[in-house]
Design a protein around this motif. Sequence first.
Motif, short mmCIF file in Angstrom:
data_model
loop_
_atom_site.label_atom_id
_atom_site.label_comp_id
_atom_site.label_asym_id
_atom_site.label_seq_id
_atom_site.Cartn_x
_atom_site.Cartn_y
_atom_site.Cartn_z
N LEU A 95 -3.03 13.37 29.75
CA LEU A 95 -3.25 14.50 30.88
C LEU A 95 -4.28 15.17 31.53
O LEU A 95 -3.52 15.30 32.23
N ALA A 96 -4.94 15.64 30.39
CA ALA A 96 -5.36 16.61 30.58
C ALA A 96 -6.94 16.14 32.27
O ALA A 96 -7.32 16.88 32.85
N VAL A 97 -7.00 14.94 31.31
CA VAL A 97 -8.50 14.38 32.04
C VAL A 97 -7.71 13.66 33.80
O VAL A 97 -7.77 13.71 34.66
N LEU A 98 -6.09 13.32 33.68
CA LEU A 98 -5.76 13.23 34.84
C LEU A 98 -5.47 14.50 35.80
O LEU A 98 -5.98 14.08 37.12
N ALA A 99 -4.88 15.66 34.93
CA ALA A 99 -4.84 16.62 36.14
C ALA A 99 -6.22 17.54 36.80
O ALA A 99 -6.48 17.85 37.83
N VAL A 144 -0.34 19.78 19.41
CA VAL A 144 -1.51 20.77 19.92
C VAL A 144 -2.87 20.75 19.82
O VAL A 144 -3.95 21.10 20.47
N GLN A 145 -3.22 19.20 18.56
CA GLN A 145 -5.07 19.40 18.46
C GLN A 145 -5.18 18.34 19.84
O GLN A 145 -6.03 18.90 20.37
N PRO A 146 -4.40 17.73 20.67
CA PRO A 146 -4.76 17.11 21.86
C PRO A 146 -5.12 17.83 23.44
O PRO A 146 -5.83 17.67 24.36
N VAL A 147 -3.72 19.02 23.07
CA VAL A 147 -3.88 19.75 23.97
C VAL A 147 -4.64 20.09 24.18
O VAL A 147 -5.69 20.56 24.84
#
Length: 560
Positions: free
Chosen positions: A151-155, A453-456
């Motif tokens: 999700l962070a990569v897409l963002a 929390v780790q993948p975040v």
Amino acid sequence: MHVHGPRGGPCGDRTPRGGGPGRGRPHPHPLLRGRGPGHHRRGGGRVRPGSPEGGDGHDPGGHHRGRRRRRPHRPPVGGHERGDGPLGLRERRVPLPHPGRGAEEAGRPQAPGCPHPPHPGDHGPGAGLPPALLRRAVHRLVLVGGGHAHLAVLASLVESPRPPGEVVLVSEDRHHWYSGRVPAHLRGELEPRELQFDLAALARAAGVEFVEARAAAICRAPGSGYLVHLEGEPDDPLRAAALSLDVGSVPRGARLPGVAEHALAVRPMARARELRERLDTVTRDRPRDTEVPAVVVGGGAAGVEVALALHARITELGRSPAVRILEAGPHILPGWRPKARRRAMDILRRRGVEVETGIRVVEVEPHAVVVERDVGGLQSAPRAGPVREPGLLAVWLTGAAPPPLLAASELPLDDDGYLEVDTTLRATDGAPVWGGGDCISVAGHPPLPKAGVQPVRQGPVLAANLRAHLEGAGDADDGSGKAGEAGGAESDGASAGKAGSRGAPPRHFEPDPTFLALLDTSDGRALLRWRGLCLHTRWARWLKDRIDGRFVERYRSLES
């Protein structure tokens, strides 16, 4: 005819008896053995949502004679193009053979192994591969899985200028389910849309092609790069110069008898909807003021939250809950401090949730679980004989295990079967493979808790390092603006990764097992644990709701 390898998967390298391309001889490449000139490709395929009969418009039956299905057009770099999918982006969909219950959670790998053509040095790169595969365009980056880190990569791709090169997202579900809100969903307070992100919409906003399919195996391509085999299409893989994996984990013990058939789960999180529907149906079918027995297998944080949510939902529906947690270890909440565990046990006792430790479930039946108990409370002691325990619902929330995709692929794994990466989240063998979330382990560091929390935390590091790789790969391109094909894949694979490393230094993820834990106790409060601090208050629940709401709103705002 599909060829099965030593363990029954479509990527094995056994030569079929008889048959072959035209004259009774096997095809030189295992993926296409048994396909003659008149072979009809039946069903399956990548389906564009909105096309007639689930095909591509000109072939209603889904059959092709003598030609491959045309790949859809990709959005241009830095822009978006309207297409024929429901979101305007041309999407692909591969039908899954087990709707709502994937191979990972059932514990059955679908493609155990990769094809092994002759060594490239014998007859040049790609010896033994069909020309159609060698001519296929190489995607600069393929994201496998739609977890928190991706999700962070897409963002990042939405919010900052896009680097050059095609990016593809492969996910078996077009929606990402946010795990932090699952207890509220089970209680009936939130509908599925309130804890989902639309991955296809996020991909469209980022200019990324979305493929709704399950990755079955990842194999090394000749020369360089990888082939990502999709379940249902073993002979039509994606070619990738670089990969990133965020495919989560599966429940431990998923292959035990009856688990896949009778147990419910919340991993992958999309199955939380199935659990709530089944809970409501079973509860409403019982006469009022009668017990509804439910068993939660696993006493980790998810098991405690789900047990309390089941108790609250059954009570709200006017029945008497009989919820039990069965934990194989000596205590619940492994990894928590004794003070926090005692507080959690107090909460469970006051609510009437029974907890039994030192008990192992060995089989799940339609309305019961078969258990074995430790004698004297010691796991090393002899075990008592199996006993059936009633349970109209059995929820499987054991610890995490690596998904079968990893064992079926040619990737560097640690001793436990997880993708092994360094602190830049890149594979330890130096290949252009990255990863995040539950499916990875960080070399040289103790295993991290399998918590959201780790993948975040890993997401921004992964996004920055993948962006650097894409920019380096673009610098290494030959000026044509296209990813290399066939023999040119080398320039987009390992050497492209080296080019990316010449720019800004890579970011590093600092593994830290400590984090703020907030357990929804389904009574208007939450149990907060931070180092030595442990609180059970309404303020903690307010804080949890605020954190969850901000996370959901961030990604919802990026959907186009």
